[in-house]
Design an enzyme around this catalytic site. Structure first.
Site, PDB file in Angstrom:
ATOM      1  N   GLY A  14       0.738  -1.254  -0.071  1.00 25.24           N
ATOM      2  CA  GLY A  14       0.122  -0.023  -0.039  1.00 25.24           C
ATOM      3  C   GLY A  14       0.658   1.011   0.011  1.00 25.24           C
ATOM      4  N   THR A  15       1.119   1.811  -1.304  1.00 27.16           N
ATOM      5  CA  THR A  15       2.141   2.846  -1.349  1.00 27.16           C
ATOM      6  C   THR A  15       1.527   4.048  -1.534  1.00 27.16           C
ATOM      7  OG1 THR A  15       3.775   1.198  -2.210  1.00 27.16           O
ATOM      8  CG2 THR A  15       4.427   3.240  -2.391  1.00 27.16           C
ATOM      9  N   ASN A 110      -4.419   3.802  11.497  1.00 23.97           N
ATOM     10  CA  ASN A 110      -5.491   4.293  12.559  1.00 23.97           C
ATOM     11  C   ASN A 110      -6.583   3.288  12.839  1.00 23.97           C
ATOM     12  OD1 ASN A 110      -3.992   6.709  12.696  1.00 23.97           O
ATOM     13  ND2 ASN A 110      -5.217   7.335  10.746  1.00 23.97           N
ATOM     14  N   LYS A 199      -4.026   7.079  20.341  1.00 16.19           N
ATOM     15  CA  LYS A 199      -3.820   7.782  19.152  1.00 16.19           C
ATOM     16  C   LYS A 199      -5.217   8.339  18.675  1.00 16.19           C
ATOM     17  CE  LYS A 199      -2.000   9.129  15.174  1.00 16.19           C
ATOM     18  NZ  LYS A 199      -2.181   8.231  13.911  1.00 16.19           N
ATOM     19  N   ASN A 203      -7.337  11.226  16.463  1.00 13.56           N
ATOM     20  CA  ASN A 203      -8.147  10.744  15.488  1.00 13.56           C
ATOM     21  C   ASN A 203      -9.415  10.951  15.249  1.00 13.56           C
ATOM     22  OD1 ASN A 203      -5.760   8.425  14.796  1.00 13.56           O
ATOM     23  ND2 ASN A 203      -6.126   9.856  13.406  1.00 13.56           N
ATOM     24  N   ASN A 207     -10.296  14.057  12.536  1.00 14.31           N
ATOM     25  CA  ASN A 207     -10.753  13.230  11.216  1.00 14.31           C
ATOM     26  C   ASN A 207     -12.072  13.519  11.083  1.00 14.31           C
ATOM     27  OD1 ASN A 207      -8.792  11.055   9.618  1.00 14.31           O
ATOM     28  ND2 ASN A 207      -8.267  11.226  11.797  1.00 14.31           N
TER      29      ASN A 207
END
Length: 318
Positions: A14-15, A110, A199, A203, A207
């Protein structure tokens, strides 16, 4: 050519923004890094990967060791997964294909319990870890990443064949050392579940509100009402974590709030998913924490309301 001593072979599954940034940083530090791509393979094979960083300058990796199929990749010691949590179950075949028998698989994602759905699909011999990225980064186009600020990665062990806590922490330290060698802050976290709750303190508010209110971090932090909303959401995440047995470090929410005030204007990943009509990561970031807190006897009404609003938006955004 053999890899250098203490330089493991690293695969990026997953680039996008996350995989591209950390992959380029690791390659720049001398690691043997291989990139698995789907839609962007031809662009990266032709032009390489480019990261425009406000911190590290312009970095180009050309040629990049890019592959359109995991079958073509060398067997990797470490696999860093930068894909969205919404595709985790589909990634298992590629991970198995590219992994050495005792490889370490690090999910740079996440949300809560994102490793669970993948664990059941992987051989027991593979070590599964979670990586929490504190970073402002986004994808501009095929093979093109913009990095605005930060970059730390906190690493924790989820599951695998490590025989005890000492063995698990040794693997976690190896993971953290990869990033430190690349010039990035990285902490070994003794409790991955707690680290994921930590985290979520960032988030969950930023988000969701970026999508709901159509605003990046700078306007959100400049308005009294949105500031109060963010702080109330953060307090609920801390409450939920505590109900699930995870005390936050003292002043942790305040630290993240102050850190965000100092950041450049940042549009979180969920906003980019919304903009490009991709599914929002609502299950990992909202539904699972809400369910875990509820199971512990703790209702989180503000987060619940935000989740319901985002679910409506997500269903219409097709």
């Amino acid at each position: 050519m053999m890899a250098a001593v203490n330089k493991p072979v690293i695969g990026i599954i997953g680039t996008g923004a996350i995989g591209g940034f950390y992959g380029v940083m690791l390659a720049r530090a001398g690691f043997d890094v291989h990139f698995l791509l789907r839609s962007e393979f031809s662009a990266v094979a032709e032009r390489g990967l480019q990261v425009n960083s406000a911190v590290h300058g312009q970095m180009t990796l050309n040629p990049a060791q890019a592959y359109s199929s995991a079958e073509d990749m060398p067997k990797c010691d470490w696999l860093l997964v930068g894909a969205k949590t919404t595709s985790n179950a589909d990634l298992a075949p590629a991970i198995i294909q590219a992994a050495k028998p005792d490889a370490k698989v690090l999910l740079l994602q996440n949300g809560l319990d994102v490793e669970d759905s993948l664990r059941a699909l992987l051989p027991d011999s593979l070590h599964l870890l979670g990586g929490l990225c504190l970073i402002c980064v986004h994808r501009e186009g095929p093979g093109l990443v913009t990095h605005q600020a930060l970059g730390a990665v906190n690493v924790g062990y989820h599951s695998g064949s490590a025989i005890d806590d000492v063995a698990r922490m040794a693997i976690v330290e190896q993971g953290a050392e990869l990033f430190r060698t690349a010039g990035l802050d990285s902490q070994a976290m003794p409790n991955l579940h707690q680290a994921r709750w930590q985290k979520l303190v960032w988030n969950i508010p930023y988000n969701g509100l970026s999508v709901l209110l159509g605003a990046g971090t700078t306007p959100l932090m400049a308005d009294a009402d949105s500031r109060a909303h963010i702080q109330a959401l953060m307090a609920e995440v801390v409450e939920g974590a505590k109900a699930c047995g995870h005390d936050m470090p003292p002043g942790y929410a305040g630290f993240l709030f102050t850190m965000t005030e100092k950041m450049p204007d940042y549009w979180p990943s969920m906003y980019h998913d919304f903009l490009h009509k991709r599914p929002l990561e609502l299950e990992a970031i909202y539904a699972r924490p809400l369910a875990a807190a509820k199971a512990a006897g703790c209702d989180l009404p503000r987060i619940e309301a935000l989740y319901r609003n985002l679910s409506f938006i997500d269903r219409r955004n097709v």
